[in-house]
Write a protein that holds these residues in place. Structure first.
Motif, PDB file in Angstrom:
ATOM      1  N   THR A 154      61.775  32.354  49.561  1.00 64.14           N
ATOM      2  CA  THR A 154      61.797  32.451  51.033  1.00 64.14           C
ATOM      3  C   THR A 154      63.027  31.733  51.595  1.00 64.14           C
ATOM      4  O   THR A 154      63.674  32.237  52.518  1.00 64.14           O
ATOM      5  CB  THR A 154      60.526  31.853  51.670  1.00 64.14           C
ATOM      6  OG1 THR A 154      60.385  30.494  51.255  1.00 64.14           O
ATOM      7  CG2 THR A 154      59.285  32.625  51.282  1.00 64.14           C
ATOM      8  N   ASP A 183      66.779  21.097  48.593  1.00 63.89           N
ATOM      9  CA  ASP A 183      65.630  21.280  47.699  1.00 63.89           C
ATOM     10  C   ASP A 183      65.518  20.099  46.738  1.00 63.89           C
ATOM     11  O   ASP A 183      66.526  19.539  46.298  1.00 63.89           O
ATOM     12  CB  ASP A 183      65.755  22.580  46.903  1.00 63.89           C
ATOM     13  CG  ASP A 183      64.418  22.984  46.314  1.00 63.89           C
ATOM     14  OD1 ASP A 183      63.812  23.950  46.830  1.00 63.89           O
ATOM     15  OD2 ASP A 183      63.949  22.334  45.350  1.00 63.89           O
ATOM     16  N   SER A 197      58.589  30.113  42.724  1.00 64.85           N
ATOM     17  CA  SER A 197      59.456  31.273  42.477  1.00 64.85           C
ATOM     18  C   SER A 197      60.071  31.232  41.079  1.00 64.85           C
ATOM     19  O   SER A 197      61.181  31.741  40.873  1.00 64.85           O
ATOM     20  CB  SER A 197      60.563  31.339  43.545  1.00 64.85           C
ATOM     21  OG  SER A 197      60.014  31.311  44.832  1.00 64.85           O
ATOM     22  N   GLY A 210      54.132  36.808  38.783  1.00 64.10           N
ATOM     23  CA  GLY A 210      53.706  38.077  38.196  1.00 64.10           C
ATOM     24  C   GLY A 210      54.775  39.161  38.213  1.00 64.10           C
ATOM     25  O   GLY A 210      54.638  40.166  37.516  1.00 64.10           O
ATOM     26  N   GLN A 225      55.535  41.390  40.437  1.00 59.85           N
ATOM     27  CA  GLN A 225      55.278  42.660  41.124  1.00 59.85           C
ATOM     28  C   GLN A 225      55.828  42.672  42.551  1.00 59.85           C
ATOM     29  O   GLN A 225      55.535  41.770  43.346  1.00 59.85           O
ATOM     30  CB  GLN A 225      53.774  42.940  41.181  1.00 59.85           C
ATOM     31  CG  GLN A 225      53.165  43.209  39.819  1.00 59.85           C
ATOM     32  CD  GLN A 225      51.752  43.750  39.907  1.00 59.85           C
ATOM     33  OE1 GLN A 225      50.984  43.386  40.802  1.00 59.85           O
ATOM     34  NE2 GLN A 225      51.386  44.605  38.971  1.00 59.85           N
ATOM     35  N   VAL A 245      63.298  15.933  51.272  1.00 62.18           N
ATOM     36  CA  VAL A 245      63.269  15.597  52.700  1.00 62.18           C
ATOM     37  C   VAL A 245      62.032  14.741  52.935  1.00 62.18           C
ATOM     38  O   VAL A 245      60.907  15.177  52.678  1.00 62.18           O
ATOM     39  CB  VAL A 245      63.239  16.873  53.567  1.00 62.18           C
ATOM     40  CG1 VAL A 245      63.134  16.512  55.043  1.00 62.18           C
ATOM     41  CG2 VAL A 245      64.488  17.721  53.308  1.00 62.18           C
ATOM     42  N   GLY A 293      51.756  33.062  50.209  1.00 64.54           N
ATOM     43  CA  GLY A 293      50.625  33.189  49.292  1.00 64.54           C
ATOM     44  C   GLY A 293      50.939  33.942  48.012  1.00 64.54           C
ATOM     45  O   GLY A 293      51.901  33.622  47.307  1.00 64.54           O
ATOM     46  N   HIS A 294      50.145  34.980  47.730  1.00 61.30           N
ATOM     47  CA  HIS A 294      50.295  35.717  46.466  1.00 61.30           C
ATOM     48  C   HIS A 294      51.347  36.818  46.558  1.00 61.30           C
ATOM     49  O   HIS A 294      51.520  37.585  45.623  1.00 61.30           O
ATOM     50  CB  HIS A 294      48.949  36.296  46.025  1.00 61.30           C
ATOM     51  CG  HIS A 294      48.466  37.435  46.885  1.00 61.30           C
ATOM     52  ND1 HIS A 294      48.365  37.345  48.236  1.00 61.30           N
ATOM     53  CD2 HIS A 294      48.060  38.695  46.557  1.00 61.30           C
ATOM     54  CE1 HIS A 294      47.919  38.486  48.711  1.00 61.30           C
ATOM     55  NE2 HIS A 294      47.729  39.329  47.718  1.00 61.30           N
ATOM     56  N   THR A 317      57.134  39.897  47.067  1.00 63.12           N
ATOM     57  CA  THR A 317      57.062  41.211  47.713  1.00 63.12           C
ATOM     58  C   THR A 317      57.583  41.177  49.149  1.00 63.12           C
ATOM     59  O   THR A 317      58.252  42.110  49.594  1.00 63.12           O
ATOM     60  CB  THR A 317      55.580  41.682  47.721  1.00 63.12           C
ATOM     61  OG1 THR A 317      55.112  41.728  46.371  1.00 63.12           O
ATOM     62  CG2 THR A 317      55.414  43.029  48.379  1.00 63.12           C
TER      63      THR A 317
HETATM   64  C1  LIG Z   1      50.756  33.024  38.963  1.00 62.66           C
HETATM   65  C2  LIG Z   1      51.454  33.618  40.176  1.00 62.66           C
HETATM   66  C3  LIG Z   1      51.729  34.973  40.197  1.00 62.66           C
HETATM   67  C4  LIG Z   1      52.359  35.530  41.315  1.00 62.66           C
HETATM   68  N1  LIG Z   1      52.672  36.846  41.290  1.00 62.66           N
HETATM   69  C5  LIG Z   1      53.304  37.415  42.348  1.00 62.66           C
HETATM   70  C6  LIG Z   1      53.659  38.783  42.314  1.00 62.66           C
HETATM   71  O1  LIG Z   1      53.462  39.485  41.318  1.00 62.66           O
HETATM   72  N2  LIG Z   1      54.248  39.318  43.414  1.00 62.66           N
HETATM   73  C7  LIG Z   1      54.487  38.570  44.553  1.00 62.66           C
HETATM   74  O2  LIG Z   1      54.968  39.121  45.530  1.00 62.66           O
HETATM   75  N3  LIG Z   1      54.204  37.249  44.573  1.00 62.66           N
HETATM   76  C8  LIG Z   1      53.612  36.658  43.521  1.00 62.66           C
HETATM   77  N4  LIG Z   1      53.293  35.327  43.548  1.00 62.66           N
HETATM   78  C9  LIG Z   1      53.586  34.555  44.769  1.00 62.66           C
HETATM   79  C10 LIG Z   1      55.042  34.144  44.880  1.00 62.66           C
HETATM   80  O3  LIG Z   1      55.514  33.675  43.638  1.00 62.66           O
HETATM   81  C11 LIG Z   1      55.165  33.062  45.947  1.00 62.66           C
HETATM   82  O4  LIG Z   1      54.621  33.539  47.165  1.00 62.66           O
HETATM   83  C12 LIG Z   1      56.611  32.664  46.206  1.00 62.66           C
HETATM   84  O5  LIG Z   1      57.257  32.294  45.016  1.00 62.66           O
HETATM   85  C13 LIG Z   1      56.660  31.496  47.183  1.00 62.66           C
HETATM   86  O6  LIG Z   1      58.003  31.230  47.462  1.00 62.66           O
HETATM   87  P1  LIG Z   1      58.400  30.025  48.425  1.00 62.66           P
HETATM   88  O7  LIG Z   1      59.846  30.085  48.626  1.00 62.66           O
HETATM   89  O8  LIG Z   1      57.517  30.048  49.625  1.00 62.66           O
HETATM   90  O9  LIG Z   1      57.947  28.725  47.615  1.00 62.66           O
HETATM   91  P2  LIG Z   1      58.690  28.013  46.376  1.00 62.66           P
HETATM   92  O10 LIG Z   1      59.284  28.982  45.455  1.00 62.66           O
HETATM   93  O11 LIG Z   1      57.716  27.031  45.827  1.00 62.66           O
HETATM   94  O12 LIG Z   1      59.884  27.246  47.067  1.00 62.66           O
HETATM   95  C14 LIG Z   1      59.666  26.155  47.922  1.00 62.66           C
HETATM   96  C15 LIG Z   1      60.733  25.127  47.628  1.00 62.66           C
HETATM   97  O13 LIG Z   1      60.632  24.079  48.603  1.00 62.66           O
HETATM   98  C16 LIG Z   1      61.008  22.866  47.970  1.00 62.66           C
HETATM   99  N5  LIG Z   1      60.458  21.762  48.759  1.00 62.66           N
HETATM  100  C17 LIG Z   1      59.181  21.609  49.194  1.00 62.66           C
HETATM  101  N6  LIG Z   1      59.075  20.475  49.915  1.00 62.66           N
HETATM  102  C18 LIG Z   1      60.308  19.899  49.930  1.00 62.66           C
HETATM  103  C19 LIG Z   1      60.841  18.713  50.513  1.00 62.66           C
HETATM  104  N7  LIG Z   1      60.093  17.877  51.238  1.00 62.66           N
HETATM  105  N8  LIG Z   1      62.155  18.418  50.306  1.00 62.66           N
HETATM  106  C20 LIG Z   1      62.932  19.245  49.552  1.00 62.66           C
HETATM  107  N9  LIG Z   1      62.483  20.389  49.003  1.00 62.66           N
HETATM  108  C21 LIG Z   1      61.188  20.708  49.191  1.00 62.66           C
HETATM  109  C22 LIG Z   1      60.421  22.991  46.571  1.00 62.66           C
HETATM  110  O14 LIG Z   1      61.122  22.189  45.666  1.00 62.66           O
HETATM  111  C23 LIG Z   1      60.572  24.478  46.268  1.00 62.66           C
HETATM  112  O15 LIG Z   1      61.724  24.746  45.483  1.00 62.66           O
HETATM  113  C24 LIG Z   1      52.681  34.716  42.446  1.00 62.66           C
HETATM  114  C25 LIG Z   1      52.422  33.358  42.401  1.00 62.66           C
HETATM  115  C26 LIG Z   1      51.815  32.790  41.283  1.00 62.66           C
HETATM  116  C27 LIG Z   1      51.559  31.319  41.255  1.00 62.66           C
END
Ligand SMILES: Cc1cc2nc3c(=O)[nH]c(=O)nc-3n(C[C@H](O)[C@H](O)[C@H](O)COP(=O)(O)OP(=O)(O)OC[C@H]3O[C@@H](n4cnc5c(N)ncnc54)[C@H](O)[C@@H]3O)c2cc1C
Length: 416
Positions: free
Chosen positions: A12, A31, A41, A45, A47, A220, A391-392, A396
């Motif tokens: 994201t 980060d 990330s 999965g 997908q 942060v 979320g999940h 996507t």
């Molecule tokens: C087992 C599993 C299977 C999945 N399969 C799928 C799938 O098939 N298809 C799909 O669409 N989605 C899937 N997902 C969901 C998807 O992976 C997540 O929704 C997505 O990765 C979330 O991304 P994000 O950027 O929100 O979070 P993250 O990737 O966790 O990134 C957030 C970042 O913020 C940083 N951060 C947090 N707080 C701080 C702070 N205070 N200071 C500095 N840095 C900070 C963290 O270090 C991290 O790097 C799956 C998830 C899981 C667990």
């Protein structure tokens, strides 16, 4: 130039940074890990799945959760230990059941829209991420769940998605490596799969080429937004998330902050005067390295979702198969539990003739909102924005939500 700080370098944060830089903003990304895409990330999965957009808010989900509560190998597991965050989140999840249909349709629309943005980013920046455009096949073991899926298909159709019913024979024609027998299935040809980590790392490099500054290994610890600007206080952290004793906190001053911090978004939102009720819903994956010819020949290419086991698969190129699943409500706990990895291995052994000796296990925390919808909005204070809570479905949806939040920030640019 207006300076936006993005907290979080997962899918994201990096898609948002890319869109913001392209829109002409000065962008910094912070980060707590050494590299982008090291938390949720990392090994999900795979997908890119508009066909998996039905939200989980339903009585049926609650019934299953209660039934499975005492089985450590169940697809959904709730640690009953008292926790205000967990139980208040569940109460909000239940209150959202009435929005099940509307939220499912809205998510489907967003997932379809996201595809074009994601593919365009990959093409423009030459990012290889083991993209497979071979569709996603949902498998059902009994007539009852197949009938439920037919109802969900009608909702997906309202959101603009075509998926077709397939028989047991057609399932085996679509994916000849499958050895099981099924009541039926649904196939969504327009869905695809790819490696979220490779994509995010590739896009982060593209961001740097566009002038985005990455601050890695920094956490942060305080965030303040005022009428005149935003101050982010950060401290250097090591691999274990420990602060370097000698390093004093530093401050990054910027014009606005965008929170994309996955499961860290809730506490950052609290610092900024907002409530973003993300709960960490843990999931597990195994990555099978297909080192021998037999395993490569017998691993599926079409992406699968087994509705009974709640397990998904994605073929990541010739030599890797990702298998993921399970949802665990157990707080911000990142332990990789052997009893939760075992059902993934067991499922592979039951369904495919593959070598599983070199499966690499992983656990990640899905940043999940009670209504299962991403949060793309302004904070209560000026200069604060959110793109989180995917979320999940973060893989996507992120390419679409990054565009949405960039448009929101751009519309405020004159007053930032
Ligand atoms: C087992 C599993 C299977 C999945 N399969 C799928 C799938 O098939 N298809 C799909 O669409 N989605 C899937 N997902 C969901 C998807 O992976 C997540 O929704 C997505 O990765 C979330 O991304 P994000 O950027 O929100 O979070 P993250 O990737 O966790 O990134 C957030 C970042 O913020 C940083 N951060 C947090 N707080 C701080 C702070 N205070 N200071 C500095 N840095 C900070 C963290 O270090 C991290 O790097 C799956 C998830 C899981 C667990």
């Amino acid at each position: 130039m207006t300076h936006i700080a993005v907290i979080g370098a997962g899918i994201t944060g990096v898609t948002s940074a890319y869109c913001l830089a392209r829109a002409g903003f000065e962008v910094s990304v912070l980060d707590r890990h050494r590299y982008p895409a090291m938390e949720t990330s990392f090994a999900n999965g795979g997908q890119l799945s508009a066909s998996h957009t039905e939200v989980w808010n339903s009585v049926a989900t609650l019934q299953k959760a209660l039934r499975w509560m005492w089985h450590s190998d169940a697809p959904l597991l709730l640690n009953p230990a008292p926790s205000w965050h967990k139980y208040s989140w569940i109460a909000e999840f239940i209150a959202q059941i009435r929005h099940h249909d509307a939220n499912s349709v809205a998510t489907t629309r967003m997932a379809i829209e996201a595809r074009q943005y994601l593919f365009a980013m990959a093409e423009a920046e030459g990012i290889a991420f083991d993209l497979e455009k071979r569709g996603i096949l949902h498998l059902y073991h009994d007539a009852h769940t197949l009938a439920e899926a037919a109802a969900a298909t009608r909702l997906l159709k309202q959101g603009g998605l075509e998926r077709v019913a397939v028989t047991n024979e057609e399932i085996h024609q679509l994916e000849p490596t499958l050895t099981g027998q099924y009541a039926g299935g649904f196939f969504t040809e327009s869905d695809s799969t790819g490696d979220i980590h490779q994509f995010t790392r590739g896009l982060a490099r593209a961001c740097e080429r566009k002038g985005v500054t990455f601050y890695q290994d920094v956490q942060v610890v305080q965030a303040e937004a005022s009428e005149t600007g935003v101050a982010l206080h950060w401290r250097a952290v090591n691999e274990l998330g420990e602060f370097a004793a000698a390093a004093p906190p530093e401050v990054l001053a910027c014009d606005a902050v965008l929170v994309c911090a996955g499961v860290g978004s809730r506490s950052l939102a609290q610092m900024l005067g907002d409530r973003v009720n993300v709960y960490p819903v843990k999931g597990y994956s195994i990555t099978l390295h297909l080192d021998d010819a037999r395993s490569r020949a017998n691993a599926p290419w079409v992406s699968l979702l087994d509705e009974h086991a709640k397990i998904v698969t994605s073929r990541l190129g010739e030599s890797r198969l990702r298998v993921a699943g399970t949802a665990e409500f157990n707080g911000e706990n990142r332990d990789i539990r052997a009893d939760r990895i075992a059902p993934l291995l067991q499922w592979v052994r039951e369904n495919f003739d593959l070598e599983t000796a070199n499966a690499v296990p992983w656990a990640g925390l899905r940043p999940m909102m009670p209504n299962m919808m991403p949060v793309i909005q302004r904070g209560q204070r000026r200069r604060v924005y959110y793109n989180t809570g995917h979320g999940h479905l973060g893989w996507t949806l992120s390419a679409a939500t990054a565009e949405l939040v960039t448009a929101l920030i751009a519309s405020d640019a004159a007053v930032l």
